[in-house]
Design a protein around this motif. Structure first.
Motif, PDB file in Angstrom:
ATOM      1  N   ASP A  85     -27.507 -10.628 -33.078  1.00  0.00           N
ATOM      2  CA  ASP A  85     -28.054 -10.295 -31.762  1.00  0.00           C
ATOM      3  C   ASP A  85     -27.935  -8.796 -31.469  1.00  0.00           C
ATOM      4  N   ASP A  86     -26.837  -8.192 -31.911  1.00  0.00           N
ATOM      5  CA  ASP A  86     -26.650  -6.751 -31.706  1.00  0.00           C
ATOM      6  C   ASP A  86     -27.690  -5.953 -32.483  1.00  0.00           C
ATOM      7  N   ARG A  87     -27.934  -6.353 -33.721  1.00  0.00           N
ATOM      8  CA  ARG A  87     -28.920  -5.651 -34.546  1.00  0.00           C
ATOM      9  C   ARG A  87     -30.317  -5.808 -33.959  1.00  0.00           C
ATOM     10  N   VAL A  88     -30.626  -7.005 -33.501  1.00  0.00           N
ATOM     11  CA  VAL A  88     -31.946  -7.244 -32.913  1.00  0.00           C
ATOM     12  C   VAL A  88     -32.134  -6.385 -31.660  1.00  0.00           C
ATOM     13  N   THR A  89     -31.107  -6.297 -30.840  1.00  0.00           N
ATOM     14  CA  THR A  89     -31.176  -5.465 -29.626  1.00  0.00           C
ATOM     15  C   THR A  89     -31.432  -4.010 -29.979  1.00  0.00           C
ATOM     16  N   GLY A  90     -30.748  -3.534 -31.006  1.00  0.00           N
ATOM     17  CA  GLY A  90     -30.940  -2.149 -31.427  1.00  0.00           C
ATOM     18  C   GLY A  90     -32.339  -1.878 -31.935  1.00  0.00           C
ATOM     19  N   LEU A  91     -32.877  -2.798 -32.708  1.00  0.00           N
ATOM     20  CA  LEU A  91     -34.223  -2.624 -33.243  1.00  0.00           C
ATOM     21  C   LEU A  91     -35.275  -2.719 -32.137  1.00  0.00           C
TER      22      LEU A  91
END
Length: 223
Positions: A85-91
Motif C-alpha cells: 500500500d505504501d508503494r502504491v501510494t508513492g507511485l
C-alpha cells in the motif's frame, strides 16, 4: 547524470553523494522538503531521489506539486515504509519508482540509470568517438589508437561531457554545472587544472590534438 537528492539523514546523504560521485554523476543535495522542492522547481535534473519522510515538507507532497506543474523529471522515492500500500501510494503521487529502506546502493544506482534512460532515450548512448579517441560509458574505458588511457573519475566525467558535445564550445559555466557541483566558485581554477591533466593524457605524444581551448569562450573537443 545530474541528480538531486532530497534526504534529511545526513549520514545516508553523505554516503549516497560519495557513491554517486564515484559512479560518475553530479549530485546536489537538499536536507529538507522546502529546499528540495525549490531546487527541483528551479533547476534541471535528470533524476530526483526523494526521501518520503522529510522535515518542513514531505516527499510525496513535493512529487505531487512537481507533477501538477508539468514536471516530467523521473523520481525515485526512498522510504522506510515498504508495504504494498505504501508503494502504491508513492507511485500514485507521481513517483516513477519506489525503493524501500534499507537498500543496496547497486540496486539504487541501477534503478536511477533505468529511469534516466527511459525518460531520455538519447542519453542511452553507451559510447562516444572523436577521431581515434574512444570512450565506453559502461566499461568506463578510454582508448586512443588502441592504447588504454587511465583516467580518474572526475577526468572521465569531464571527457565524457566534452565528447558528448563534440564539435561544440563548452563553457566554464556548463562544466561547473554538469561536471562539478554548482556550489563551486566560477573563478576557481579547478577546471584549468583538470583540463591540463586531461590534455596531457589524451593528446601527449599525438600529432593531432583533440582538446582545444577556445579563447574567451571555453573548450572544445574535435578532430
Amino acid at each position: 547524470m545530474k541528480i538531486l537528492l532530497i534526504e534529511d539523514d545526513r549520514e545516508a546523504a553523505s554516503y549516497l553523494m560519495q557513491a554517486l560521485d564515484e559512479a560518475g554523476h553530479v549530485t546536489h543535495h537538499a536536507s529538507d522538503g522546502e529546499t528540495g522542492y525549490a531546487m527541483a522547481s528551479s533547476m534541471d535534473y535528470d533524476v530526483l531521489i526523494v526521501d518520503r519522510m522529510l522535515p518542513r515538507r514531505d516527499g510525496l507532497s513535493i512529487v505531487e506539486s512537481l507533477r501538477v506543474e508539468g514536471s516530467k523529471t523521473p523520481v525515485l522515492i526512498l522510504s522506510a515504509l515498504g508495504e504494498v500500500d505504501d508503494r502504491v501510494t508513492g507511485l500514485r503521487a507521481g513517483g516513477d519508482d519506489y525503493l524501500a529502506k534499507p537498500y543496496a546502493f547497486t540496486e539504487l544506482l541501477a534503478r536511477v540509470e533505468v529511469l534516466a534512460r527511459r525518460s531520455s532515450p538519447s542519453e542511452a548512448a553507451t559510447a562516444y568517438e572523436v577521431g581515434d579517441l574512444k570512450l565506453d560509458r559502461l566499461s568506463r574505458k578510454v582508448e586512443r589508437e588502441g592504447e588504454t588511457i587511465l583516467l580518474q573519475p572526475r577526468e572521465f566525467r569531464l571527457l565524457e561531457y566534452l565528447m558528448k558535445n563534440a564539435g561544440k564550445v563548452v563553457t566554464r559555466t556548463m562544466l561547473l554545472e554538469n561536471v562539478w557541483d554548482y556550489h563551486f566558485d566560477p573563478q576557481t581554477n579547478v577546471i584549468d587544472v583538470h583540463m591540463s591533466r586531461l590534455r596531457s593524457k589524451i593528446d601527449k605524444g599525438h600529432a593531432n590534438p583533440l582538446l582545444h581551448t577556445i579563447r574567451g569562450a571555453g573548450y572544445m573537443i574535435r578532430e
